[in-house]
Design a protein around this motif. Structure first.
Motif, PDB file in Angstrom:
ATOM      1  N   MET A   1       0.828  -1.203   0.000  1.00 32.62           N
ATOM      2  CA  MET A   1       0.000   0.000   0.000  1.00 32.62           C
ATOM      3  C   MET A   1       0.864   1.255   0.000  1.00 32.62           C
ATOM      4  SD  MET A   1      -3.175   0.992   0.224  1.00 32.62           S
ATOM      5  CE  MET A   1      -4.172   2.289   0.773  1.00 32.62           C
ATOM      6  N   SER A   2       1.912   1.239   0.776  1.00 31.52           N
ATOM      7  CA  SER A   2       2.797   2.399   0.852  1.00 31.52           C
ATOM      8  C   SER A   2       3.437   2.687  -0.503  1.00 31.52           C
ATOM      9  CB  SER A   2       3.875   2.164   1.902  1.00 31.52           C
ATOM     10  OG  SER A   2       4.764   3.246   1.911  1.00 31.52           O
ATOM     11  N   ASN A   3       3.720   1.627  -1.249  1.00 33.45           N
ATOM     12  CA  ASN A   3       4.323   1.795  -2.567  1.00 33.45           C
ATOM     13  C   ASN A   3       3.377   2.517  -3.515  1.00 33.45           C
ATOM     14  OD1 ASN A   3       6.374   1.525  -4.415  1.00 33.45           O
ATOM     15  ND2 ASN A   3       5.792  -0.533  -5.026  1.00 33.45           N
ATOM     16  N   LYS A   4       2.075   2.176  -3.456  1.00 30.34           N
ATOM     17  CA  LYS A   4       1.071   2.837  -4.291  1.00 30.34           C
ATOM     18  C   LYS A   4       0.937   4.310  -3.921  1.00 30.34           C
ATOM     19  CE  LYS A   4      -2.521   0.006  -6.235  1.00 30.34           C
ATOM     20  NZ  LYS A   4      -3.806  -0.604  -6.076  1.00 30.34           N
ATOM     21  N   VAL A   5       0.912   4.584  -2.640  1.00 28.56           N
ATOM     22  CA  VAL A   5       0.797   5.973  -2.171  1.00 28.56           C
ATOM     23  C   VAL A   5       2.009   6.767  -2.636  1.00 28.56           C
ATOM     24  CG1 VAL A   5       0.733   7.441  -0.146  1.00 28.56           C
ATOM     25  CG2 VAL A   5      -0.650   5.375  -0.211  1.00 28.56           C
ATOM     26  N   SER A   6       3.182   6.180  -2.525  1.00 24.44           N
ATOM     27  CA  SER A   6       4.406   6.853  -2.927  1.00 24.44           C
ATOM     28  C   SER A   6       4.411   7.114  -4.437  1.00 24.44           C
ATOM     29  CB  SER A   6       5.617   6.008  -2.541  1.00 24.44           C
ATOM     30  OG  SER A   6       6.800   6.645  -2.920  1.00 24.44           O
ATOM     31  N   LEU A   7       3.925   6.153  -5.212  1.00 25.76           N
ATOM     32  CA  LEU A   7       3.888   6.326  -6.660  1.00 25.76           C
ATOM     33  C   LEU A   7       2.896   7.428  -7.043  1.00 25.76           C
ATOM     34  CD1 LEU A   7       4.873   5.421  -9.416  1.00 25.76           C
ATOM     35  CD2 LEU A   7       3.081   3.703  -9.421  1.00 25.76           C
ATOM     36  N   MET A   8       1.713   7.421  -6.428  1.00 26.39           N
ATOM     37  CA  MET A   8       0.728   8.465  -6.729  1.00 26.39           C
ATOM     38  C   MET A   8       1.240   9.842  -6.292  1.00 26.39           C
ATOM     39  SD  MET A   8      -1.592   7.194  -8.460  1.00 26.39           S
ATOM     40  CE  MET A   8      -2.648   8.614  -8.511  1.00 26.39           C
ATOM     41  N   ARG A   9       1.916   9.893  -5.160  1.00 24.96           N
ATOM     42  CA  ARG A   9       2.492  11.163  -4.702  1.00 24.96           C
ATOM     43  C   ARG A   9       3.572  11.629  -5.672  1.00 24.96           C
ATOM     44  NH1 ARG A   9       1.493  13.898  -0.116  1.00 24.96           N
ATOM     45  NH2 ARG A   9       3.016  15.476   0.357  1.00 24.96           N
ATOM     46  N   SER A  10       4.321  10.680  -6.244  1.00 28.55           N
ATOM     47  CA  SER A  10       5.337  11.021  -7.237  1.00 28.55           C
ATOM     48  C   SER A  10       4.704  11.605  -8.489  1.00 28.55           C
ATOM     49  CB  SER A  10       6.154   9.783  -7.614  1.00 28.55           C
ATOM     50  OG  SER A  10       6.855   9.283  -6.506  1.00 28.55           O
ATOM     51  N   VAL A  11       3.592  11.005  -8.921  1.00 30.88           N
ATOM     52  CA  VAL A  11       2.881  11.525 -10.091  1.00 30.88           C
ATOM     53  C   VAL A  11       2.418  12.953  -9.827  1.00 30.88           C
ATOM     54  CG1 VAL A  11       0.795  11.248 -11.488  1.00 30.88           C
ATOM     55  CG2 VAL A  11       2.167   9.246 -10.917  1.00 30.88           C
ATOM     56  N   LYS A  12       1.880  13.183  -8.655  1.00 28.79           N
ATOM     57  CA  LYS A  12       1.411  14.523  -8.294  1.00 28.79           C
ATOM     58  C   LYS A  12       2.580  15.517  -8.244  1.00 28.79           C
ATOM     59  CE  LYS A  12      -1.021  16.924  -4.587  1.00 28.79           C
ATOM     60  NZ  LYS A  12      -1.580  16.803  -3.249  1.00 28.79           N
ATOM     61  N   ALA A  13       3.695  15.107  -7.666  1.00 28.65           N
ATOM     62  CA  ALA A  13       4.854  15.996  -7.560  1.00 28.65           C
ATOM     63  C   ALA A  13       5.418  16.339  -8.936  1.00 28.65           C
ATOM     64  CB  ALA A  13       5.931  15.339  -6.697  1.00 28.65           C
ATOM     65  N   VAL A  14       5.475  15.359  -9.824  1.00 28.83           N
ATOM     66  CA  VAL A  14       5.991  15.610 -11.171  1.00 28.83           C
ATOM     67  C   VAL A  14       5.032  16.511 -11.948  1.00 28.83           C
ATOM     68  CG1 VAL A  14       6.515  14.516 -13.389  1.00 28.83           C
ATOM     69  CG2 VAL A  14       7.423  13.541 -11.271  1.00 28.83           C
ATOM     70  N   ALA A  15       3.727  16.278 -11.782  1.00 27.92           N
ATOM     71  CA  ALA A  15       2.745  17.118 -12.473  1.00 27.92           C
ATOM     72  C   ALA A  15       2.876  18.574 -12.027  1.00 27.92           C
ATOM     73  CB  ALA A  15       1.333  16.604 -12.205  1.00 27.92           C
ATOM     74  N   TRP A  16       3.008  18.798 -10.728  1.00 28.87           N
ATOM     75  CA  TRP A  16       3.167  20.169 -10.234  1.00 28.87           C
ATOM     76  C   TRP A  16       4.482  20.769 -10.705  1.00 28.87           C
ATOM     77  CZ3 TRP A  16      -0.553  23.129  -9.010  1.00 28.87           C
ATOM     78  CH2 TRP A  16      -1.669  22.649  -8.352  1.00 28.87           C
ATOM     79  N   SER A  17       5.517  19.954 -10.807  1.00 32.50           N
ATOM     80  CA  SER A  17       6.815  20.485 -11.241  1.00 32.50           C
ATOM     81  C   SER A  17       6.779  20.881 -12.717  1.00 32.50           C
ATOM     82  CB  SER A  17       7.925  19.477 -10.979  1.00 32.50           C
ATOM     83  OG  SER A  17       7.814  18.367 -11.839  1.00 32.50           O
ATOM     84  N   PHE A  18       5.970  20.187 -13.526  1.00 31.07           N
ATOM     85  CA  PHE A  18       5.819  20.578 -14.924  1.00 31.07           C
ATOM     86  C   PHE A  18       5.204  21.963 -15.015  1.00 31.07           C
ATOM     87  CE2 PHE A  18       7.054  16.512 -16.313  1.00 31.07           C
ATOM     88  CZ  PHE A  18       7.146  16.507 -17.691  1.00 31.07           C
ATOM     89  N   LEU A  19       4.317  22.290 -14.082  1.00 29.64           N
ATOM     90  CA  LEU A  19       3.698  23.611 -14.065  1.00 29.64           C
ATOM     91  C   LEU A  19       4.580  24.656 -13.375  1.00 29.64           C
ATOM     92  CD1 LEU A  19       0.035  22.654 -13.135  1.00 29.64           C
ATOM     93  CD2 LEU A  19       0.896  23.390 -15.365  1.00 29.64           C
ATOM     94  N   GLY A  20       5.514  24.200 -12.554  1.00 25.77           N
ATOM     95  CA  GLY A  20       6.402  25.119 -11.853  1.00 25.77           C
ATOM     96  C   GLY A  20       5.791  25.720 -10.607  1.00 25.77           C
ATOM     97  N   ILE A  21       4.736  25.081 -10.096  1.00 26.93           N
ATOM     98  CA  ILE A  21       4.042  25.579  -8.913  1.00 26.93           C
ATOM     99  C   ILE A  21       4.142  24.521  -7.826  1.00 26.93           C
ATOM    100  CG2 ILE A  21       1.842  26.353  -7.972  1.00 26.93           C
ATOM    101  CD1 ILE A  21       1.003  26.942 -10.882  1.00 26.93           C
ATOM    102  N   ARG A  22       4.639  24.918  -6.646  1.00 26.96           N
ATOM    103  CA  ARG A  22       4.727  23.961  -5.536  1.00 26.96           C
ATOM    104  C   ARG A  22       4.909  24.710  -4.231  1.00 26.96           C
ATOM    105  NH1 ARG A  22       2.632  19.327  -4.850  1.00 26.96           N
ATOM    106  NH2 ARG A  22       3.878  17.822  -3.786  1.00 26.96           N
ATOM    107  N   LYS A  23       4.138  24.331  -3.233  1.00 24.57           N
ATOM    108  CA  LYS A  23       4.305  24.919  -1.902  1.00 24.57           C
ATOM    109  C   LYS A  23       5.553  24.327  -1.252  1.00 24.57           C
ATOM    110  CE  LYS A  23      -0.476  25.635  -0.489  1.00 24.57           C
ATOM    111  NZ  LYS A  23      -1.490  25.192   0.464  1.00 24.57           N
ATOM    112  N   SER A  24       6.212  25.110  -0.457  1.00 25.78           N
ATOM    113  CA  SER A  24       7.409  24.637   0.237  1.00 25.78           C
ATOM    114  C   SER A  24       7.080  23.492   1.192  1.00 25.78           C
ATOM    115  CB  SER A  24       8.053  25.787   0.996  1.00 25.78           C
ATOM    116  OG  SER A  24       9.199  25.340   1.668  1.00 25.78           O
ATOM    117  N   SER A  25       5.952  23.600   1.893  1.00 21.37           N
ATOM    118  CA  SER A  25       5.570  22.548   2.835  1.00 21.37           C
ATOM    119  C   SER A  25       5.277  21.235   2.108  1.00 21.37           C
ATOM    120  CB  SER A  25       4.352  22.976   3.650  1.00 21.37           C
ATOM    121  OG  SER A  25       3.251  23.240   2.795  1.00 21.37           O
TER     122      SER A  25
END
Length: 64
Positions: A1-25
Motif C-alpha cells: 500500500m505504501s508503494n502505491k501511495v508513494s507512486l501516486m504522490r510522485s505523479v502529483k509531484a511531477v505534475a506540479w513540477s511541470f507547471l512550476g508551482i509547488r508549496k514549500s511545505s
C-alpha cells in the motif's frame, strides 16, 4: 500500500513540477515520502507522453 501511495504522490509531484508551482511545505513532505526512483520513472514517462502529445497535435494541424 505504501508503494502505491508513494507512486501516486510522485505523479502529483511531477505534475506540479511541470507547471512550476509547488508549496514549500508540500515539497518537504514529498522529500520524506517519495523515492527518487519513482520520481525518475514518472518524470521520464510524463516527458515522453508530453513529446508524443506535441507530435500528435502538430501532425493534426499540418494535415488540415
Amino acid at each position: 500500500m505504501s508503494n502505491k501511495v508513494s507512486l501516486m504522490r510522485s505523479v502529483k509531484a511531477v505534475a506540479w513540477s511541470f507547471l512550476g508551482i509547488r508549496k514549500s511545505s508540500e515539497f518537504q513532505e514529498d522529500i520524506d515520502k517519495i523515492t527518487p526512483l519513482h520520481v525518475l520513472g514518472v518524470g521520464l514517462v510524463a516527458g515522453l507522453l508530453f513529446v508524443v502529445g506535441l507530435i500528435v497535435v502538430v501532425n493534426l494541424v499540418v494535415a488540415k
